[in-house]
Design an enzyme around this catalytic site. Structure first.
Site, PDB file in Angstrom:
ATOM      1  N   PHE A  15       0.823  -1.219   0.000  1.00  0.00           N
ATOM      2  CA  PHE A  15       0.000   0.000   0.000  1.00  0.00           C
ATOM      3  C   PHE A  15       0.853   1.264   0.000  1.00  0.00           C
ATOM      4  CE2 PHE A  15      -2.986  -3.175   1.452  1.00  0.00           C
ATOM      5  CZ  PHE A  15      -4.140  -2.824   0.767  1.00  0.00           C
TER       6      PHE A  15
ATOM      7  N   GLU B 163     -12.919 -11.222  11.594  1.00  0.00           N
ATOM      8  CA  GLU B 163     -13.449 -11.440  10.241  1.00  0.00           C
ATOM      9  C   GLU B 163     -13.252 -12.908   9.825  1.00  0.00           C
ATOM     10  OE1 GLU B 163     -11.495  -8.365   7.944  1.00  0.00           O
ATOM     11  OE2 GLU B 163     -13.226  -7.047   8.200  1.00  0.00           O
TER      12      GLU B 163
HETATM   13  C1  LIG Z   1      -5.022 -10.509   6.811  1.00  0.00           C
HETATM   14  C2  LIG Z   1      -4.876  -9.015   6.852  1.00  0.00           C
HETATM   15  C3  LIG Z   1      -5.990  -8.218   6.746  1.00  0.00           C
HETATM   16  C4  LIG Z   1      -5.886  -6.843   6.788  1.00  0.00           C
HETATM   17  N1  LIG Z   1      -7.024  -6.102   6.670  1.00  0.00           N
HETATM   18  C5  LIG Z   1      -6.937  -4.765   6.682  1.00  0.00           C
HETATM   19  C6  LIG Z   1      -8.108  -3.967   6.511  1.00  0.00           C
HETATM   20  O1  LIG Z   1      -9.222  -4.495   6.345  1.00  0.00           O
HETATM   21  N2  LIG Z   1      -7.971  -2.614   6.552  1.00  0.00           N
HETATM   22  C7  LIG Z   1      -6.751  -2.022   6.744  1.00  0.00           C
HETATM   23  O2  LIG Z   1      -6.677  -0.816   6.752  1.00  0.00           O
HETATM   24  N3  LIG Z   1      -5.640  -2.738   6.919  1.00  0.00           N
HETATM   25  C8  LIG Z   1      -5.688  -4.102   6.886  1.00  0.00           C
HETATM   26  N4  LIG Z   1      -4.558  -4.843   7.050  1.00  0.00           N
HETATM   27  C9  LIG Z   1      -3.292  -4.151   7.315  1.00  0.00           C
HETATM   28  C10 LIG Z   1      -2.676  -3.659   6.025  1.00  0.00           C
HETATM   29  O3  LIG Z   1      -2.592  -4.721   5.099  1.00  0.00           O
HETATM   30  C11 LIG Z   1      -1.282  -3.112   6.276  1.00  0.00           C
HETATM   31  O4  LIG Z   1      -1.330  -2.103   7.242  1.00  0.00           O
HETATM   32  C12 LIG Z   1      -0.683  -2.562   4.988  1.00  0.00           C
HETATM   33  O5  LIG Z   1      -0.560  -3.601   4.044  1.00  0.00           O
HETATM   34  C13 LIG Z   1       0.696  -1.946   5.228  1.00  0.00           C
HETATM   35  O6  LIG Z   1       1.181  -1.493   4.012  1.00  0.00           O
HETATM   36  P1  LIG Z   1       2.739  -1.535   3.699  1.00  0.00           P
HETATM   37  O7  LIG Z   1       2.888  -0.906   2.365  1.00  0.00           O
HETATM   38  O8  LIG Z   1       3.507  -1.023   4.840  1.00  0.00           O
HETATM   39  O9  LIG Z   1       3.095  -3.087   3.610  1.00  0.00           O
HETATM   40  P2  LIG Z   1       2.546  -4.215   2.644  1.00  0.00           P
HETATM   41  O10 LIG Z   1       1.256  -3.814   2.022  1.00  0.00           O
HETATM   42  O11 LIG Z   1       2.588  -5.453   3.432  1.00  0.00           O
HETATM   43  O12 LIG Z   1       3.631  -4.302   1.490  1.00  0.00           O
HETATM   44  C14 LIG Z   1       4.951  -4.655   1.732  1.00  0.00           C
HETATM   45  C15 LIG Z   1       5.562  -5.140   0.430  1.00  0.00           C
HETATM   46  O13 LIG Z   1       6.962  -5.235   0.588  1.00  0.00           O
HETATM   47  C16 LIG Z   1       7.438  -6.424  -0.004  1.00  0.00           C
HETATM   48  N5  LIG Z   1       8.678  -6.771   0.694  1.00  0.00           N
HETATM   49  C17 LIG Z   1       8.834  -6.941   2.024  1.00  0.00           C
HETATM   50  N6  LIG Z   1      10.134  -7.161   2.317  1.00  0.00           N
HETATM   51  C18 LIG Z   1      10.797  -7.149   1.140  1.00  0.00           C
HETATM   52  C19 LIG Z   1      12.167  -7.345   0.800  1.00  0.00           C
HETATM   53  N7  LIG Z   1      13.093  -7.566   1.724  1.00  0.00           N
HETATM   54  N8  LIG Z   1      12.512  -7.295  -0.509  1.00  0.00           N
HETATM   55  C20 LIG Z   1      11.576  -7.077  -1.465  1.00  0.00           C
HETATM   56  N9  LIG Z   1      10.273  -6.867  -1.190  1.00  0.00           N
HETATM   57  C21 LIG Z   1       9.876  -6.906   0.101  1.00  0.00           C
HETATM   58  C22 LIG Z   1       6.306  -7.407   0.202  1.00  0.00           C
HETATM   59  O14 LIG Z   1       6.359  -8.446  -0.764  1.00  0.00           O
HETATM   60  C23 LIG Z   1       5.067  -6.509   0.029  1.00  0.00           C
HETATM   61  O15 LIG Z   1       4.633  -6.477  -1.311  1.00  0.00           O
HETATM   62  C24 LIG Z   1      -4.635  -6.226   6.972  1.00  0.00           C
HETATM   63  C25 LIG Z   1      -3.492  -7.022   7.074  1.00  0.00           C
HETATM   64  C26 LIG Z   1      -3.608  -8.399   7.002  1.00  0.00           C
HETATM   65  C27 LIG Z   1      -2.382  -9.257   7.108  1.00  0.00           C
END
Ligand SMILES: Cc1cc2nc3c(=O)[nH]c(=O)nc-3n(C[C@H](O)[C@H](O)[C@H](O)COP(=O)(O)OP(=O)(O)OC[C@H]3O[C@@H](n4cnc5c(N)ncnc54)[C@H](O)[C@@H]3O)c2cc1C
Length: 428
Positions: free
Chosen positions: A11, A167
């Protein structure tokens, strides 16, 4: 042309990339997966409600028309902050700016036995494995003559009373009630148990107490045993042990009780917050390294004395902010500190019901669920994905029909010795 490297196309990273694409900077996007995952529907993949493919979108498809942009599917292993290099198995990649958005991983709270035996629900493969396992448990139970082994197969323990646990437990109860019961008429209803364990004294602590109570009553009404003040301390292949000394026999322990920062972020120098998160400056940069932004679940950010939650809207706004901040810096300007605008949160509690706090108004019920449906369809990336998910939901909610009850991975066949023994028995 200056180069911005973005690690993680979840995200936060995707929003940062969108804000920077075509703005006179070279973009190098890195992710270990070649897709963006819509995590909010993972629990529906795990309960055979939607296909795994319909909650992801190929990163190359999103970015292919962006100028000066390259995507690399790779695992970033470490970061050399002094040399401004990212290390990957394919070699080093330099950067002028780094946006670090690697998200989080499941936190088993330093319990090795739980790490070994619990099912996490964090990525696509977790959701598919869990779906396979639950469906398989019913198949095995249908052929199990021993009542106590059948009980273990048909007892499902979900740990964590946050949105994901609530959920998932609700959706699992529906899967059992509307589908698996019909598929396995010889199994009695009384044998199936779904237990939701929460260490605190209420579910959904981030929501107002009234909505926690609403969710509790809803889940109980669906036949789920909700045990509050129940902390897991240990697990084995067929048992989960609680702090009060009691134990529950189960072959399915689903862990939704915590997350910690992705180890790549946790490896950075400097102070860390809870779960290995990175303490960042008010402008989301890494202390001492103003060219490095840490955003999303991996960052620890406080606003008005409270920690911002590890949720998608926070990650999205942080990603958008750091794109604006980088562009402003290139113009020699400063846009000031990051400010999160809280528009609310929601969680589904079974068929046709949800709880929501939106713009300060809290409510639960059918209207909240309709808003949840509409919002998630809008947020899903791709017309095809929206259509497929909508068709699945319509079939599920209107016709009580989930055709995705397929087991896509089966244990290896018996060894040749076992096979020939079976064959010889058949032949005799
Ligand atoms: C089951 C579940 C349900 C959820 N439901 C909700 C909801 O309904 N509403 C809500 O607001 N939030 C929800 N969340 C929380 C939300 O998904 C996270 O807060 C959000 O995804 C965080 O975004 P981010 O970009 O930090 O990480 P992420 O979206 O997790 O993205 C991280 C990315 O980094 C990549 N990555 C990680 N480490 C490396 C590396 N070393 N090298 C290369 N690539 C890497 C991963 O592959 C991934 O694509 C949910 C989470 C889960 C697990």
């Amino acid at each position: 042309m200056k180069r911005v490297a973005i690690v993680g196309m979840g995200f936060a990273g995707l929003q940062a990339a969108r804000g920077l694409a075509g703005r006179g900077l070279e973009l190098v996007l890195l992710d270990r997966n070649n897709y963006h995952l819509f995590t909010a529907l993972l629990y529906q993949v795990a309960t055979a409600s939607v296909e795994p493919e319909s909650i992801v979108y190929p990163i190359r498809e999103i970015t292919r028309r962006w100028p000066d942009t390259r995507f690399r599917m790779t695992n970033v292993l470490s970061i050399d902050l002094d040399r401004r290099d990212l290390h990957t198995p394919q070699g080093a990649i330099g950067y002028d700016y780094l946006v670090l958005a690697p998200g989080s991983v499941t936190n088993f709270l330093s319990m090795p036995s739980v790490t070994e035996h619990a099912f996490p629900l964090k990525d696509l493969s977790d959701a598919s494995s869990l779906r396979n396992h639950v469906l398989r448990a019913f198949e095995d139970a249908a052929q199990e003559p021993d009542a106590s082994r059948r009980e273990g197969l048909l007892t499902f323990v979900v740990v964590g009373g946050g949105p994901t646990g609530v959920e998932y437990a609700g959706a699992l109860a529906e899967l059992v009630r509307w589908e698996l019961r019909k598929d396995h008429p010889r199994l009695s209803d009384e044998e199936v148990r779904i237990i939701l364990l929460e260490a605190l004294d209420r579910l959904l602590v981030a929501f107002p107490e009234r909505l926690s109570e609403y969710a509790l009553q809803r889940l109980k009404g669906m036949g789920i045993d909700v045990l509050l003040n129940s902390r897991v301390v240990r697990a084995s292949k067929d048992r989960v042990h609680l702090e009060d000394g009691s134990a529950i026999g189960t072959r399915t322990l689903v862990w939704t009780a915590g997350i910690r920062a992705e180890p790549l972020a946790a490896s950075l120098p400097g102070a860390s917050g809870p779960g290995g998160t990175i303490l960042v400056e008010p402008d989301l940069t890494l202390p001492g390294h103003s060219e490095v932004y840490v955003v999303g679940d991996a960052a620890y950010v406080e606003q008005d004395g409270r920690r911002l939650p590890q949720m998608a809207p926070v990650a999205i706004q942080e990603g958008q902010y750091c794109a604006r901040a980088i562009l402003a810096r290139e113009r020699g300007e400063d846009i000031g500190p990051f400010q999160y605008r809280d528009r609310g949160m929601m969680a589904v509690v079974g068929r046709g019901k949800a709880v929501a706090t939106i713009l300060g108004i809290s409510f639960g019920g059918f209207v909240a669920w309709l808003i949840w449906i509409a919002l998630h369809l809008v947020l899903l990336i791709g017309f095809r994905n929206r259509l497929v998910v909508l068709i699945n939901w319509a079939s599920d909610y209107l016709l009580f029909d989930r055709k995705l009850r397929i087991i896509t991975s089966v244990p290896p066949p018996p060894t040749s010795g076992g096979l020939s023994a079976d064959r010889s028995r058949q032949g005799s």
